[in-house]
Design a protein around this motif. Structure first.
Motif, PDB file in Angstrom:
ATOM      1  N   ILE A   1       0.866  -1.187   0.000  1.00 30.27           N
ATOM      2  CA  ILE A   1       0.000   0.000   0.000  1.00 30.27           C
ATOM      3  C   ILE A   1       0.900   1.234   0.000  1.00 30.27           C
ATOM      4  O   ILE A   1       1.816   1.327   0.823  1.00 30.27           O
ATOM      5  CB  ILE A   1      -0.917   0.017   1.251  1.00 30.27           C
ATOM      6  CG1 ILE A   1      -1.809  -1.226   1.260  1.00 30.27           C
ATOM      7  CG2 ILE A   1      -1.746   1.301   1.291  1.00 30.27           C
ATOM      8  CD1 ILE A   1      -2.753  -1.320   2.442  1.00 30.27           C
TER       9      ILE A   1
ATOM     10  N   VAL B   1       0.801   5.322   0.319  1.00 31.57           N
ATOM     11  CA  VAL B   1      -0.125   6.360   0.794  1.00 31.57           C
ATOM     12  C   VAL B   1       0.355   7.763   0.419  1.00 31.57           C
ATOM     13  O   VAL B   1       1.432   8.191   0.845  1.00 31.57           O
ATOM     14  CB  VAL B   1      -0.275   6.253   2.335  1.00 31.57           C
ATOM     15  CG1 VAL B   1      -1.213   7.338   2.859  1.00 31.57           C
ATOM     16  CG2 VAL B   1      -0.765   4.869   2.737  1.00 31.57           C
TER      17      VAL B   1
ATOM     18  N   ILE C   1      -6.545   0.465   6.584  1.00 35.60           N
ATOM     19  CA  ILE C   1      -5.509  -0.569   6.408  1.00 35.60           C
ATOM     20  C   ILE C   1      -5.655  -1.640   7.491  1.00 35.60           C
ATOM     21  O   ILE C   1      -5.580  -2.837   7.214  1.00 35.60           O
ATOM     22  CB  ILE C   1      -4.104   0.067   6.456  1.00 35.60           C
ATOM     23  CG1 ILE C   1      -3.889   0.996   5.247  1.00 35.60           C
ATOM     24  CG2 ILE C   1      -3.011  -1.010   6.510  1.00 35.60           C
ATOM     25  CD1 ILE C   1      -2.596   1.792   5.274  1.00 35.60           C
TER      26      ILE C   1
ATOM     27  N   ALA D   1      -0.169  -6.033   4.774  1.00 37.72           N
ATOM     28  CA  ALA D   1       0.514  -5.300   3.690  1.00 37.72           C
ATOM     29  C   ALA D   1       1.838  -4.694   4.152  1.00 37.72           C
ATOM     30  O   ALA D   1       2.082  -4.519   5.349  1.00 37.72           O
ATOM     31  CB  ALA D   1      -0.399  -4.197   3.169  1.00 37.72           C
TER      32      ALA D   1
ATOM     33  N   VAL E   1       3.570  -1.209   3.898  1.00 35.26           N
ATOM     34  CA  VAL E   1       3.006   0.129   3.689  1.00 35.26           C
ATOM     35  C   VAL E   1       4.106   1.180   3.536  1.00 35.26           C
ATOM     36  O   VAL E   1       5.024   1.261   4.356  1.00 35.26           O
ATOM     37  CB  VAL E   1       2.097   0.512   4.882  1.00 35.26           C
ATOM     38  CG1 VAL E   1       1.519   1.916   4.685  1.00 35.26           C
ATOM     39  CG2 VAL E   1       0.971  -0.509   5.041  1.00 35.26           C
TER      40      VAL E   1
ATOM     41  N   CYS F   1       4.582   5.221   3.235  1.00 36.06           N
ATOM     42  CA  CYS F   1       3.914   6.513   3.383  1.00 36.06           C
ATOM     43  C   CYS F   1       4.724   7.593   2.669  1.00 36.06           C
ATOM     44  O   CYS F   1       5.952   7.633   2.765  1.00 36.06           O
ATOM     45  CB  CYS F   1       3.786   6.852   4.874  1.00 36.06           C
ATOM     46  SG  CYS F   1       2.996   8.446   5.177  1.00 36.06           S
TER      47      CYS F   1
ATOM     48  N   GLN G   1       1.633   4.422  11.232  1.00 36.33           N
ATOM     49  CA  GLN G   1       1.971   3.147  11.890  1.00 36.33           C
ATOM     50  C   GLN G   1       1.116   2.973  13.143  1.00 36.33           C
ATOM     51  O   GLN G   1       0.555   1.905  13.375  1.00 36.33           O
ATOM     52  CB  GLN G   1       3.466   3.106  12.222  1.00 36.33           C
ATOM     53  CG  GLN G   1       3.965   1.750  12.719  1.00 36.33           C
ATOM     54  CD  GLN G   1       3.743   1.528  14.207  1.00 36.33           C
ATOM     55  OE1 GLN G   1       3.864   2.473  14.994  1.00 36.33           O
ATOM     56  NE2 GLN G   1       3.415   0.306  14.585  1.00 36.33           N
TER      57      GLN G   1
ATOM     58  N   SER H   1      -2.609   2.356  12.172  1.00 39.45           N
ATOM     59  CA  SER H   1      -2.872   1.070  11.505  1.00 39.45           C
ATOM     60  C   SER H   1      -2.594  -0.103  12.442  1.00 39.45           C
ATOM     61  O   SER H   1      -3.148  -1.185  12.273  1.00 39.45           O
ATOM     62  CB  SER H   1      -2.002   0.918  10.255  1.00 39.45           C
ATOM     63  OG  SER H   1      -0.633   0.845  10.603  1.00 39.45           O
TER      64      SER H   1
ATOM     65  N   VAL I   1       5.944  -0.791   8.004  1.00 42.35           N
ATOM     66  CA  VAL I   1       5.514   0.577   7.679  1.00 42.35           C
ATOM     67  C   VAL I   1       6.744   1.471   7.555  1.00 42.35           C
ATOM     68  O   VAL I   1       7.491   1.641   8.519  1.00 42.35           O
ATOM     69  CB  VAL I   1       4.574   1.150   8.768  1.00 42.35           C
ATOM     70  CG1 VAL I   1       4.089   2.546   8.375  1.00 42.35           C
ATOM     71  CG2 VAL I   1       3.388   0.221   9.007  1.00 42.35           C
TER      72      VAL I   1
END
Ligand code: TXD
Length: 319
Positions: A75, A77, A107, A114, A116, A118, A131, A134, A141
């Motif tokens: 993912i 973001v 999420i 996932a 992730v 950012c 973080q 989620s 993350v």
């Protein structure tokens, strides 16, 4: 084997570019999410219609609801608002922090396995908030800034030396702000460190200093030119490099905003450091030796990041 699923949260300038690059690199199928109706659907269809011409296979879905990200492998973001004239850094932080809380909740519910990445600014604080919101493990993350800042440094050096960008390596650590830390000693051409290149007469210390300064202000330079937004091609390319390292277990060593638990003498915050990215997410945080000057620059950068996190905690004490 089934294709990987890549969810892009935010279908703005960077989100759209990410969607195109993901397809071009055939990293997987793409779900493009935005709160604005029509935009993710329109961009998805537009890129899908380019795929026969460009010659890649990827399924595109534009959506406005989080269910569609279910089971995503990666993912990225970019959701949020950019800083507009008259808006303070705190105003930006306030709005984007709320966005990170929403995205984090999405999420958590639909894609807790996932990896992730950012991108939303102010980066070091937003990746921290994402973080927390989620609840994903910290090694899954990360924040994207160092790859971009290093790419800018590399490009400026290649341009100065008139050599291929492929042979220039550079490292930028610290927070993603004007006090980031471009590491001159760890940067160079084909293994020759920058200080040696100065000694060899390839460039001067003054020119290196100017390039370091230009790197620090690299984001602002683009904003001043574009006037209506910030950089998006290079930020998207940088995040794709991180995603590819995870999906293909490449174990690239990339500067990323990673969660520190004791490394560099720091605890409980995200900061740009060299990170090994593989199938396990952040598999290793590499602690490089810093001299007194580099350490002082890093300390200054850390102080700015801590200030941003303190502001987040004031706005959202639950995080
Ligand atoms: O190095 C870095 N990390 C960066 C960061 C380099 C460049 C730009 N950087 C930041 O990325 C920038 O300051 C922004 O915070 C993000 C995204 O930049 P972009 O240029 O893509 O911004 P846009 O075009 O405004 O896109 C943001 C999209 C837009 O389509 C909004 O409708 C959407 O985010 N948005 C949301 N999506 C989902 N959920 C919510 N709540 C939401 N709010 C807005």
């Amino acid at each position: 084997m089934a294709r990987a699923k890549i969810a892009l949260i935010g279908a703005g300038q960077i989100g759209g570019t990410l969607a195109l690059l993901t397809g071009l690199k055939e990293l997987g199928d793409i779900v493009l999410f935005d709160v604005v109706e029509g935009v993710p659907q329109g961009k998805s269809l537009d890129i899908a219609e380019a795929s026969p011409v460009l010659g890649f296979d990827a399924a595109y879905t534009g959506v406005n609801s989080y269910e569609a990200i279910a089971g995503a492998d990666v993912i990225i973001v970019t959701a949020g608002v950019p800083r507009k004239p008259g808006m303070s850094r705190s105003d930006l932080l306030d709005i984007n922090l709320k966005v990170m809380q929403q995205v984090g909740a999405g999420i958590k519910e639909y894609a807790p396995d996932a990896f992730v990445i950012c991108i939303t600014n102010p980066l070091d604080a937003m990746v921290w908030a994402l973080q927390k919101a989620s609840g994903l493990p910290t090694n899954k993350v990360v924040g994207m800034a160092g790859v971009l800042d290093s790419a800018r440094f590399r490009y400026f050096l290649a341009d100065e030396f008139k050599v291929s960008v492929e042979d220039v390596t550079a490292f930028v650590l610290g927070g993603h702000g004007d006090d980031m830390v471009p590491l001159v000693r760890y940067s160079g051409v084909a293994g020759i460190p920058l200080p040696d290149l100065v000694k060899m007469g390839w460039t001067t210390q003054e020119k290196v200093d100017a390039i370091v300064e230009r790197t620090r202000k690299g984001g602002g330079e683009i904003v001043n030119l574009l006037k209506t937004g910030s950089a998006f091609y290079a930020p998207a390319a940088s995040a794709i490099e991180m995603a590819a390292s995870y999906l293909r277990d490449k174990k690239r060593l990339l500067p990323c905003a990673a969660y520190l638990s004791g490394e560099y003498g720091l605890d409980g915050l995200y900061l740009g450091v060299p990170v090994l990215i593989g199938a396990g997410g952040v598999e290793k945080i590499v602690e490089i030796a810093l001299d007194a000057n580099e350490q002082a620059m890093l300390d200054k950068s850390v102080a700015s990041v801590k200030e941003l996190i303190a502001e987040c905690q004031k706005i959202a004490p639950g995080l």
